[in-house]
Design a protein around this motif. Structure first.
Motif, PDB file in Angstrom:
ATOM      1  N   ARG A   1       9.807  -8.536 -10.116  1.00 21.33           N
ATOM      2  CA  ARG A   1      11.020  -7.809  -9.737  1.00 21.33           C
ATOM      3  C   ARG A   1      10.790  -6.296  -9.744  1.00 21.33           C
ATOM      4  O   ARG A   1      11.359  -5.587  -8.911  1.00 21.33           O
ATOM      5  CB  ARG A   1      12.157  -8.204 -10.681  1.00 21.33           C
ATOM      6  CG  ARG A   1      12.616  -9.624 -10.397  1.00 21.33           C
ATOM      7  CD  ARG A   1      13.448 -10.194 -11.516  1.00 21.33           C
ATOM      8  NE  ARG A   1      13.964 -11.517 -11.155  1.00 21.33           N
ATOM      9  CZ  ARG A   1      14.624 -12.300 -11.994  1.00 21.33           C
ATOM     10  NH1 ARG A   1      14.839 -11.912 -13.247  1.00 21.33           N
ATOM     11  NH2 ARG A   1      15.061 -13.478 -11.592  1.00 21.33           N
ATOM     12  N   LEU A   2       9.969  -5.816 -10.655  1.00 22.60           N
ATOM     13  CA  LEU A   2       9.627  -4.392 -10.639  1.00 22.60           C
ATOM     14  C   LEU A   2       8.927  -4.058  -9.323  1.00 22.60           C
ATOM     15  O   LEU A   2       9.231  -3.042  -8.685  1.00 22.60           O
ATOM     16  CB  LEU A   2       8.746  -4.042 -11.848  1.00 22.60           C
ATOM     17  CG  LEU A   2       8.202  -2.607 -11.904  1.00 22.60           C
ATOM     18  CD1 LEU A   2       9.322  -1.574 -11.845  1.00 22.60           C
ATOM     19  CD2 LEU A   2       7.368  -2.411 -13.180  1.00 22.60           C
ATOM     20  N   ALA A   3       8.028  -4.923  -8.892  1.00 28.83           N
ATOM     21  CA  ALA A   3       7.340  -4.691  -7.619  1.00 28.83           C
ATOM     22  C   ALA A   3       8.321  -4.714  -6.455  1.00 28.83           C
ATOM     23  O   ALA A   3       8.256  -3.856  -5.563  1.00 28.83           O
ATOM     24  CB  ALA A   3       6.247  -5.744  -7.414  1.00 28.83           C
ATOM     25  N   VAL A   4       9.249  -5.654  -6.468  1.00 25.90           N
ATOM     26  CA  VAL A   4      10.226  -5.758  -5.387  1.00 25.90           C
ATOM     27  C   VAL A   4      11.067  -4.476  -5.300  1.00 25.90           C
ATOM     28  O   VAL A   4      11.301  -3.927  -4.223  1.00 25.90           O
ATOM     29  CB  VAL A   4      11.129  -6.999  -5.592  1.00 25.90           C
ATOM     30  CG1 VAL A   4      12.407  -6.906  -4.797  1.00 25.90           C
ATOM     31  CG2 VAL A   4      10.356  -8.244  -5.193  1.00 25.90           C
ATOM     32  N   VAL A   5      11.519  -3.994  -6.450  1.00 22.20           N
ATOM     33  CA  VAL A   5      12.347  -2.782  -6.481  1.00 22.20           C
ATOM     34  C   VAL A   5      11.539  -1.582  -5.973  1.00 22.20           C
ATOM     35  O   VAL A   5      12.011  -0.798  -5.144  1.00 22.20           O
ATOM     36  CB  VAL A   5      12.884  -2.528  -7.908  1.00 22.20           C
ATOM     37  CG1 VAL A   5      13.495  -1.134  -8.024  1.00 22.20           C
ATOM     38  CG2 VAL A   5      13.911  -3.589  -8.283  1.00 22.20           C
ATOM     39  N   LEU A   6      10.302  -1.446  -6.436  1.00 25.40           N
ATOM     40  CA  LEU A   6       9.490  -0.298  -6.021  1.00 25.40           C
ATOM     41  C   LEU A   6       9.113  -0.408  -4.531  1.00 25.40           C
ATOM     42  O   LEU A   6       9.145   0.591  -3.812  1.00 25.40           O
ATOM     43  CB  LEU A   6       8.228  -0.186  -6.887  1.00 25.40           C
ATOM     44  CG  LEU A   6       8.493   0.143  -8.365  1.00 25.40           C
ATOM     45  CD1 LEU A   6       7.178   0.180  -9.142  1.00 25.40           C
ATOM     46  CD2 LEU A   6       9.235   1.476  -8.522  1.00 25.40           C
ATOM     47  N   ASN A   7       8.786  -1.606  -4.073  1.00 32.42           N
ATOM     48  CA  ASN A   7       8.421  -1.771  -2.669  1.00 32.42           C
ATOM     49  C   ASN A   7       9.589  -1.427  -1.744  1.00 32.42           C
ATOM     50  O   ASN A   7       9.406  -0.877  -0.661  1.00 32.42           O
ATOM     51  CB  ASN A   7       7.961  -3.204  -2.397  1.00 32.42           C
ATOM     52  CG  ASN A   7       6.579  -3.487  -2.969  1.00 32.42           C
ATOM     53  OD1 ASN A   7       5.806  -2.558  -3.229  1.00 32.42           O
ATOM     54  ND2 ASN A   7       6.260  -4.762  -3.184  1.00 32.42           N
ATOM     55  N   ALA A   8      10.815  -1.771  -2.187  1.00 31.17           N
ATOM     56  CA  ALA A   8      11.992  -1.502  -1.356  1.00 31.17           C
ATOM     57  C   ALA A   8      12.400  -0.028  -1.427  1.00 31.17           C
ATOM     58  O   ALA A   8      12.996   0.492  -0.485  1.00 31.17           O
ATOM     59  CB  ALA A   8      13.157  -2.379  -1.819  1.00 31.17           C
ATOM     60  N   THR A   9      12.069   0.628  -2.535  1.00 31.49           N
ATOM     61  CA  THR A   9      12.544   1.998  -2.747  1.00 31.49           C
ATOM     62  C   THR A   9      11.531   3.030  -2.286  1.00 31.49           C
ATOM     63  O   THR A   9      11.895   4.060  -1.711  1.00 31.49           O
ATOM     64  CB  THR A   9      12.839   2.214  -4.251  1.00 31.49           C
ATOM     65  OG1 THR A   9      13.680   1.155  -4.716  1.00 31.49           O
ATOM     66  CG2 THR A   9      13.556   3.540  -4.483  1.00 31.49           C
ATOM     67  N   LEU A  10      10.256   2.773  -2.541  1.00 33.11           N
ATOM     68  CA  LEU A  10       9.203   3.754  -2.237  1.00 33.11           C
ATOM     69  C   LEU A  10       8.455   3.336  -0.970  1.00 33.11           C
ATOM     70  O   LEU A  10       7.358   2.790  -1.041  1.00 33.11           O
ATOM     71  CB  LEU A  10       8.242   3.874  -3.418  1.00 33.11           C
ATOM     72  CG  LEU A  10       8.876   4.311  -4.734  1.00 33.11           C
ATOM     73  CD1 LEU A  10       7.871   4.247  -5.876  1.00 33.11           C
ATOM     74  CD2 LEU A  10       9.451   5.725  -4.614  1.00 33.11           C
ATOM     75  N   ARG A  11       9.061   3.582   0.160  1.00 32.09           N
ATOM     76  CA  ARG A  11       8.437   3.158   1.412  1.00 32.09           C
ATOM     77  C   ARG A  11       7.753   4.301   2.128  1.00 32.09           C
ATOM     78  O   ARG A  11       8.113   5.438   1.945  1.00 32.09           O
ATOM     79  CB  ARG A  11       9.512   2.566   2.326  1.00 32.09           C
ATOM     80  CG  ARG A  11      10.054   1.287   1.746  1.00 32.09           C
ATOM     81  CD  ARG A  11      10.730   0.531   2.826  1.00 32.09           C
ATOM     82  NE  ARG A  11      12.172   0.543   2.628  1.00 32.09           N
ATOM     83  CZ  ARG A  11      12.979  -0.363   3.154  1.00 32.09           C
ATOM     84  NH1 ARG A  11      12.497  -1.316   3.898  1.00 32.09           N
ATOM     85  NH2 ARG A  11      14.260  -0.314   2.940  1.00 32.09           N
TER      86      ARG A  11
ATOM     87  N   PRO B   1       0.825  -1.220   0.000  1.00 31.82           N
ATOM     88  CA  PRO B   1       0.000   0.000   0.000  1.00 31.82           C
ATOM     89  C   PRO B   1       0.858   1.269   0.000  1.00 31.82           C
ATOM     90  O   PRO B   1       0.531   2.240  -0.692  1.00 31.82           O
ATOM     91  CB  PRO B   1      -0.826  -0.128   1.288  1.00 31.82           C
ATOM     92  CG  PRO B   1      -0.899  -1.612   1.526  1.00 31.82           C
ATOM     93  CD  PRO B   1       0.413  -2.171   1.043  1.00 31.82           C
ATOM     94  N   ALA B   2       1.969   1.260   0.735  1.00 28.33           N
ATOM     95  CA  ALA B   2       2.821   2.457   0.801  1.00 28.33           C
ATOM     96  C   ALA B   2       3.440   2.758  -0.565  1.00 28.33           C
ATOM     97  O   ALA B   2       3.452   3.908  -1.017  1.00 28.33           O
ATOM     98  CB  ALA B   2       3.918   2.252   1.843  1.00 28.33           C
ATOM     99  N   ALA B   3       3.956   1.735  -1.218  1.00 34.04           N
ATOM    100  CA  ALA B   3       4.570   1.942  -2.534  1.00 34.04           C
ATOM    101  C   ALA B   3       3.515   2.379  -3.548  1.00 34.04           C
ATOM    102  O   ALA B   3       3.759   3.281  -4.368  1.00 34.04           O
ATOM    103  CB  ALA B   3       5.265   0.667  -3.008  1.00 34.04           C
TER     104      ALA B   3
END
Ligand SMILES: [Zn+2]
Length: 260
Positions: A250-260, A37-39
């Motif tokens: 992998r796009l989701a993983v990158v965005l979830n880790a970056t846009l918190r 939800p945050a990303a």
């Protein structure tokens, strides 16, 4: 008639730009479904109203001609006869898809960057994680990533790169038919596929190009178009499905880790 013939010849020679809009849209939709939800809230805030990840997923291809400096950002030429990626050899100027993914990922949390620029950074990042999963965007056989390999594809003369961008995918069904099963499978295996670095993911795509894209290519006389037939398609399709599933996860993983 002559005019049409000329246009057809020119169109046949133009290099093509990785997954066509359908592939990029699928990757973005698959990723969107796996965002926290945050990303998701930060993506929406950066992109602005009436815009989805899917709707801007091919923007980087649309501006490629008007912004010539961005053209190399869509791929990395790992030689097909080399076993591994070597950034010093394959990306000496830091302007390949692997370097750019890292640049844009970092830029998303750089407070000094203005909102309009951050929006572009995110649009590039969404597109490039898709691009790097097209095996011919991580491989080169001194043929411009397959653009110079002439093929006969179900009655049509085209090139190997274009077949892997959109030709094979276009025969698999509509985007909406593909989205459900690909999204489900992507979510199911996301944990496994998110392991490793962006460089590791590039090496996987490169290996797929060695084994399948070039490895299964029928041998023909020099200069003759290579027939891309049903037997090749049968082997290629599962790889294409999996590369799109991986790209979405992998796009989701990158965005979830970056846009918190
Ligand atoms: Zn591209």
């Amino acid at each position: 008639m002559r005019k049409f013939a000329v246009i057809a010849v020119i169109a046949g020679c133009l290099p093509t730009f990785a997954w066509g809009p359908e592939g990029h849209s699928l990757v973005a939709r698959i990723a969107d479904a796996q965002l926290t939800p945050a990303a998701r809230a930060r993506v929406a805030a950066i992109l602005g109203p009436d815009t989805t990840m899917a709707s801007i997923s091919s923007w980087a291809d649309e501006v490629r001609r008007s912004r010539a400096n961005t053209a190399p950002w869509h791929y990395i030429d790992i030689p097909i006869d080399k076993p591994h990626l070597d950034m010093a050899r394959d990306c000496p100027k830091g302007d390949c898809v692997i370097a750019k993914i890292e640049d844009f990922r970092k830029a998303l949390n750089d407070a000094a960057i203005a909102p309009a620029e951050r929006r572009e950074d995110l649009m590039f990042l969404i597109h490039f994680i898709g691009d790097m999963h097209q095996p011919l965007h991580c491989s080169d056989n001194k043929d411009k990533g397959g653009n110079d390999v002439h093929v006969e594809f179900f009655g049509r003369r085209t090139n190997l790169h274009s077949v892997w961008d959109s030709g094979l995918l276009g025969r698999m069904g509509t985007e909406d038919q593909l989205f459900g099963p690909l999204s489900t499978e992507s979510a199911r295996r996301a944990r496994k596929w998110s392991k490793g670095t962006v460089e590791d993911w590039a090496e996987q795509a490169h290996k797929a190009a060695q084994k399948m894209v070039y490895g299964r290519l029928p041998k023909v006389a020099a200069g003759a178009p290579v027939p891309i037939d049903a037997a090749y398609e049968k082997r290629a399709d599962p790889l294409i499905r999996q590369q799109i599933e991986k790209a979405g996860a992998r796009l989701a993983v990158v965005l979830n880790a970056t846009l918190r």
